[in-house]
Write an enzyme that holds these catalytic residues in place. Structure first.
Site, PDB file in Angstrom:
ATOM      1  N   HIS A  37       0.807  -4.150   3.340  1.00  0.00           N
ATOM      2  CA  HIS A  37       1.196  -4.417   4.274  1.00  0.00           C
ATOM      3  C   HIS A  37       0.680  -3.825   6.115  1.00  0.00           C
ATOM      4  CE1 HIS A  37       3.779  -6.066   1.195  1.00  0.00           C
ATOM      5  NE2 HIS A  37       3.285  -7.372   1.516  1.00  0.00           N
ATOM      6  N   LYS A 151      -6.488  -8.261  -1.782  1.00  0.00           N
ATOM      7  CA  LYS A 151      -5.970  -8.646  -2.957  1.00  0.00           C
ATOM      8  C   LYS A 151      -5.922 -10.064  -3.036  1.00  0.00           C
ATOM      9  CE  LYS A 151      -1.604  -7.262  -4.574  1.00  0.00           C
ATOM     10  NZ  LYS A 151      -1.420  -8.080  -5.873  1.00  0.00           N
ATOM     11  N   ARG A 189       4.898  -5.613  -6.696  1.00  0.00           N
ATOM     12  CA  ARG A 189       5.506  -6.131  -7.658  1.00  0.00           C
ATOM     13  C   ARG A 189       5.089  -4.547  -8.267  1.00  0.00           C
ATOM     14  NH1 ARG A 189       3.635 -11.397  -7.249  1.00  0.00           N
ATOM     15  NH2 ARG A 189       5.680 -13.048  -7.504  1.00  0.00           N
TER      16      ARG A 189
END
Ligand code: PAF
Length: 282
Positions: A37, A151, A189
Site C-alpha cells: 500500500h 495484484k 490476508r
C-alpha cells in the site's frame, strides 16, 4: 497528515487545495496497510501535489461467510505508516457516512462481463461492491489520478472499465506488485497464515513463473499448462480456485496468437484465499 471522517470536511479541505491549483492523487484502501500500500502512496506522490488515502472496510464487497467481521482494523498504525510516507489526508468514513440509506437501498454500479469471471465467479457480487464504493469514493475525493495495485489485476480492469464507461474524469494507474524476498505478493490476508503456510504460499508465485517460462519457451497448450499448474498447487497444499492464462486487455482466455498475456490465479491455503498474477509479453 490530517485525518478526516466526514464527506463535508473532506470536500471543503480538497476544494481549497484545488483552488490553489493542486493535482489530487488518491489511494483507496481497506486499511491494515503493508509495504505494498505504501508503494501506492509513493506512486501517488510522484504523480500529484496532494495525496489522499482512504481507509474503509467496504461491507458491500464481502460475501456471506467471508471475513468482514474479522477483517483487521488497525487505524492508529495505519495513520502512522501513511504519515511516514508523506500522505497529506486520510479519509476514514463510517459505514453510515458512506451508506446513509443503508446497504440494501444503495444504488449500485455493475460492470458486466469482466466482473463475472474468475474472482467474480468465486465471490458473486464482489466486484459490484468494489465498483460501487470506488465510484462513491471518486465522487467524494474527486481525484485527478487514482492508484490501484496490480495484484488485484481483475479489480484494476473492472475499475478501468467502470471509469471509462461512466466517463469519470479520473486517470487510473496500476502499480507493480510488491513481493517479499521469497516472491510472495504482499497482502493483508497473508496475516491469516501460519509460518508453515507462509512457506507454502510462495509456491503460488513460483508456479506462475514456471507457467510463464513454459509459455515463453513456446508451449501454447494453455489448458494443459493450467491443469499442470493446478496439480502442482494441489500437491503443495493449496485447494483449487482458478488458474487462467488470459489475454491481458479483456481477461478472456488467451489464444495461440495473443502476445500480451496475464496469468491470473487464486487458491485457498488454510484460512486464506490468495490471489496473484504474472504478465507475459511474447
Ligand atoms: O483493493 C482494495 O483494498 C479494495 O477493494 C478497494 C479498492 C479499496 C475498494 O474497497
Amino acid at each position: 497528515m490530517r485525518t478526516i471522517h466526514t464527506i463535508a470536511e473532506l470536500r471543503s479541505a480538497l476544494n481549497a487545495e484545488r483552488l490553489n491549483g493542486k493535482r489530487i492523487g488518491f489511494v483507496p484502501t481497506m486499511g491494515n496497510l503493508h509495504e505494498g500500500h505504501l508503494q501506492l502512496i509513493d506512486q501517488a506522490k510522484a504523480n500529484s501535489d496532494v495525496v489522499v488515502s482512504s481507509i474503509f472496510v467496504n461491507p458491500l464487497q464481502f460475501g456471506q461467510g467471508e471475513d468482514l467481521d474479522n477483517y483487521p482494523r488497525t487505524l492508529q498504525q495505519d495513520q502512522e505508516k501513511l504519515a511516514s510516507r508523506g500522505c497529506d489526508y486520510l479519509f476514514a468514513p463510517s459505514d453510515a457516512e458512506v451508506y446513509p440509506h443503508g446497504r440494501e437501498a444503495q444504488t449500485q454500479v455493475e460492470v458486466p462481463v469482466i466482473s463475472d469471471m474468475y474472482c467474480g465467479e468465486s465471490r458473486p457480487g464482489h466486484f459490484r461492491g468494489v465498483a460501487t464504493v470506488v465510484t462513491k469514493l471518486f465522487g467524494m475525493v474527486q481525484p485527478d489520478v487514482a492508484i490501484f495495485g496490480e495484484k488485484d489485476f481483475q479489480q484494476l480492469m473492472v475499475i478501468r472499465r467502470m471509469t471509462e464507461d461512466l466517463s469519470l474524469p479520473v486517470e487510473i494507474q496500476g502499480a507493480a506488485i510488491a513481493r517479499n524476498n521469497k516472491g510472495l505478493a504482499l497482502s493483508s490476508r497473508n496475516g491469516y497464515l501460519s509460518e508453515d503456510e507462509l512457506d507454502t504460499a510462495v509456491n503460488l508465485y513460483a508456479t506462475l513463473q514456471a507457467t510463464a517460462n513454459q509459455i515463453k519457451s513456446g508451449d501454447k497448450d494453455f489448458s494443459e499448462l493450467e491443469e499442470q499448474a493446478q496439480k502442482r498447487l494441489e500437491s503443495a497444499g493449496f485447494a483449487r480456485d482458478y488458474y487462467k492464462i488470459c489475454r491481458r486487455y479483456d481477461l478472456q482466455p488467451a489464444g495461440a496468437d495473443d502476445k500480451e498475456l496475464v496469468i491470473v490465479a487464486a487458491a485457498k491455503l488454510g484460512p486464506a484465499r490468495l490471489i496473484d498474477n504474472i504478465q507475459i509479453n511474447l
